[in-house]
Design an enzyme around this catalytic site. Structure first.
Site, PDB file in Angstrom:
ATOM      1  N   ASP A  35       0.807  -1.236   0.000  1.00 53.87           N
ATOM      2  CA  ASP A  35       0.000   0.000   0.000  1.00 53.87           C
ATOM      3  C   ASP A  35       0.837   1.282   0.000  1.00 53.87           C
ATOM      4  OD1 ASP A  35      -2.203  -1.634   0.070  1.00 53.87           O
ATOM      5  OD2 ASP A  35      -3.126  -0.699   1.817  1.00 53.87           O
ATOM      6  N   CYS A  74      -4.251  -5.746  -3.475  1.00 52.83           N
ATOM      7  CA  CYS A  74      -3.109  -6.597  -3.151  1.00 52.83           C
ATOM      8  C   CYS A  74      -3.066  -7.969  -3.814  1.00 52.83           C
ATOM      9  CB  CYS A  74      -2.988  -6.736  -1.640  1.00 52.83           C
ATOM     10  SG  CYS A  74      -4.534  -7.140  -0.829  1.00 52.83           S
ATOM     11  N   HIS A 136      -0.832 -13.656   0.878  1.00 55.53           N
ATOM     12  CA  HIS A 136      -2.173 -13.232   0.461  1.00 55.53           C
ATOM     13  C   HIS A 136      -2.575 -13.781  -0.896  1.00 55.53           C
ATOM     14  CE1 HIS A 136      -5.311  -9.889   1.445  1.00 55.53           C
ATOM     15  NE2 HIS A 136      -5.825 -11.121   1.399  1.00 55.53           N
ATOM     16  N   ASP A 287       2.733  -2.903  -4.058  1.00 51.91           N
ATOM     17  CA  ASP A 287       1.752  -3.792  -4.682  1.00 51.91           C
ATOM     18  C   ASP A 287       0.583  -3.021  -5.285  1.00 51.91           C
ATOM     19  OD1 ASP A 287       0.639  -3.057  -2.227  1.00 51.91           O
ATOM     20  OD2 ASP A 287      -0.179  -5.045  -1.804  1.00 51.91           O
ATOM     21  N   ASN A 288       0.345  -1.813  -4.844  1.00 48.23           N
ATOM     22  CA  ASN A 288      -0.735  -0.973  -5.388  1.00 48.23           C
ATOM     23  C   ASN A 288      -0.576   0.427  -4.824  1.00 48.23           C
ATOM     24  OD1 ASN A 288      -2.433  -3.122  -3.287  1.00 48.23           O
ATOM     25  ND2 ASN A 288      -2.352  -0.958  -2.703  1.00 48.23           N
TER      26      ASN A 288
END
Length: 473
Positions: A35, A74, A136, A287-288
């Site tokens: 994040d 994610c 995840h 990841d984002n």
């Protein structure tokens, strides 16, 4: 490995005094922050918090300004990084959650072990492979029958509450409640052994495990591939108590600075060991995009969950001083456009590893670009939003576009049926402020057709039916 890249490696080996017929396969350390906004490292413009260890990595390596992840959330983003394919192919289009919630959104419960895996590809090529940190991709909440991380080609693993196998779980405290308490305690059912540690030091725990793995591989003279995927800088935010400042943004910045400090030991381990420094590739990205109100996307519009640039454009730093063209060290590549799914085939090529039989990557071999030669993903890049995130109130209450495509400097966003197009020229307008769809109908028509064809070619989730409904984290 292609011929030009082979010649480059041979020249580097000759310069190091090693015979070209005995190539040393490069070690790979892949740091994936959770994040993080495009503008959150100080080397990418953050003036509110310093990230000196990561800044040094960029100063000794190469920073990329136009690198994309393949999802603004994610699990699918991580799927693309590992497989080299669009995550839609594996029906992972939002974060993996409870069993019923995954079904509601038209998703699988975990990444199919039959999917291509960079871990398995490099393991088959003789690499020692380890995953340390957030996974995840299966094994979370009530999904307790997911495959172990080892099934994807990792010799060793240590994960958090969102993966199967040995775990490092957080003990949290605040100035108002200074006694430690367990969170995510139910994750003990997802495998062990379990170690509980101060949430403010979890990144150190994962880094220490990765360091032990690297030391063992180095002692055995084996090349290594290590994922170091920390929980930071995902909410909730628990910096050390002495660095606690109330407010979402201040807490986020404190966690960011502390993560940089805790990553410093493993980065220094690689940097100061001549045997590793000249033959190791370190990659670091997010990841984002950032959670609203916490991280910042620099000059870009949008946040986590959205297909605007702020949700899918990530900082990328590649450090490989022994392999990178010397004239590129310390530079920023402003022009090369490529995506996370390109990393798996590129790293496999640098390692001299064979693609798995039957695999057809969506990503492309851009190994030379990672080492300093300008390049780009050939053809368009496409995205779909998480099916449950048409809106994300209260932070993002306005309905977001469903699909996006980038081709050259053009970027188009639209609904699932192609309506409500938004068209931007990213070279002139990287902040996506001026919609050109009315002025460029031919471009809109061409890109809309290509985007809808791509979307129809992927397994469907339940985004169209969920509409503005939201759930989860």
């Amino acid at each position: 490995m292609n011929r030009r890249l082979g010649l480059l490696v041979a020249a580097l080996l000759w310069a190091a005094g090693l015979p070209a017929d005995e190539p040393r396969r490069p070690n790979i350390l892949f740091v994936l922050v959770d994040d993080l906004g495009w503008g959150d490292f100080s080397c990418f413009g953050n003036t509110e918090a310093k990230t000196p260890n990561i800044d040094r990595l960029a100063a000794e390596g190469l920073a990329f300004a136009q690198f994309y992840v393949n999802s603004p959330i994610c699990s699918p983003s991580r799927c693309a990084l590992l497989t080299g394919q669009y995550p839609q192919r594996w029906r992972i289009t939002s974060y993996l959650s409870h069993r019923a919630d995954n079904t509601r959104r038209g998703m699988v419960q975990w990444l199919d072990p039959a999917a291509p895996s960079l871990g398995r590809t490099l393991q088959a090529a003789g690499y020692a492979t380890g995953h340390f940190g957030k996974w995840h991709l299966g094994g979370q909440r009530d999904v307790d029958d997911a495959p172990a991380i080892a099934r994807y080609g990792f010799d060793a693993s240590l994960t958090n509450f969102e993966g199967m196998g040995p775990k490092l779980l957080p003990l949290t405290r605040t100035p108002d409640a200074p006694s430690f308490r367990k969170i995510w305690a139910d994750a003990e059912r997802l495998g062990g052994p379990v170690t509980w540690t101060d949430r403010a030091q979890v990144t150190s725990g994962f880094a220490d495990a990765a360091l032990r793995f690297i030391d063992a591989a180095a002692a055995q003279r084996r090349p290594f591939y290590v994922n170091l995927w920390p929980d930071d800088v995902h909410s909730p935010y628990f910096p050390p108590l002495e660095k606690w400042t109330p407010g979402k943004r201040p807490l986020y910045l404190a966690v960011l600075a502390e993560m940089d400090r805790q990553l410093g030991r493993i980065l220094d381990r690689v940097r100061t060991d001549p045997a590793l420094r000249d033959n190791t590739i370190v990659l670091l990205c997010s990841d984002n995009g950032p959670e609203p109100g916490a991280g910042r996307a620099g000059p870009f519009r949008g946040n986590k969950t959205q297909l605007f640039e702020g949700g899918i454009r990530s900082p990328l730093i590649v450090w490989a001083p022994g392999l990178m063209a010397k004239g590129r060290v310390g530079q920023r590549d402003e022009t090369s456009v490529f995506a996370a799914m390109d990393l798996a085939p590129s790293l496999a090529a640098l390692a001299g590893a064979k693609d798995p039989a039957g695999a057809s990557p969506d990503g492309q071999d851009l190994a030379r670009t990672l080492l300093g030669e300008a390049g780009a993903h050939r053809g368009p890049l496409c995205w779909s939003r998480p099916p449950d995130r048409k809106t994300w109130p209260p932070a993002l209450p306005d309905p977001a576009p469903d699909l996006a495509i980038r081709e050259g400097d053009w970027k188009l966003l639209c609904e699932y049926d192609g309506s409500k197009p938004l068209l931007y020229d990213l070279r002139r307008d990287p902040g996506e402020t001026t919609d050109l769809s009315a002025r460029e109908p031919a471009v809109v028509d061409r890109l809309t057709k290509a985007l809808l064809a791509w979307h129809r070619g992927m397994p469907a989730d339940r985004g169209p039916g969920l509409g503005p409904k939201t759930s989860g984290r």
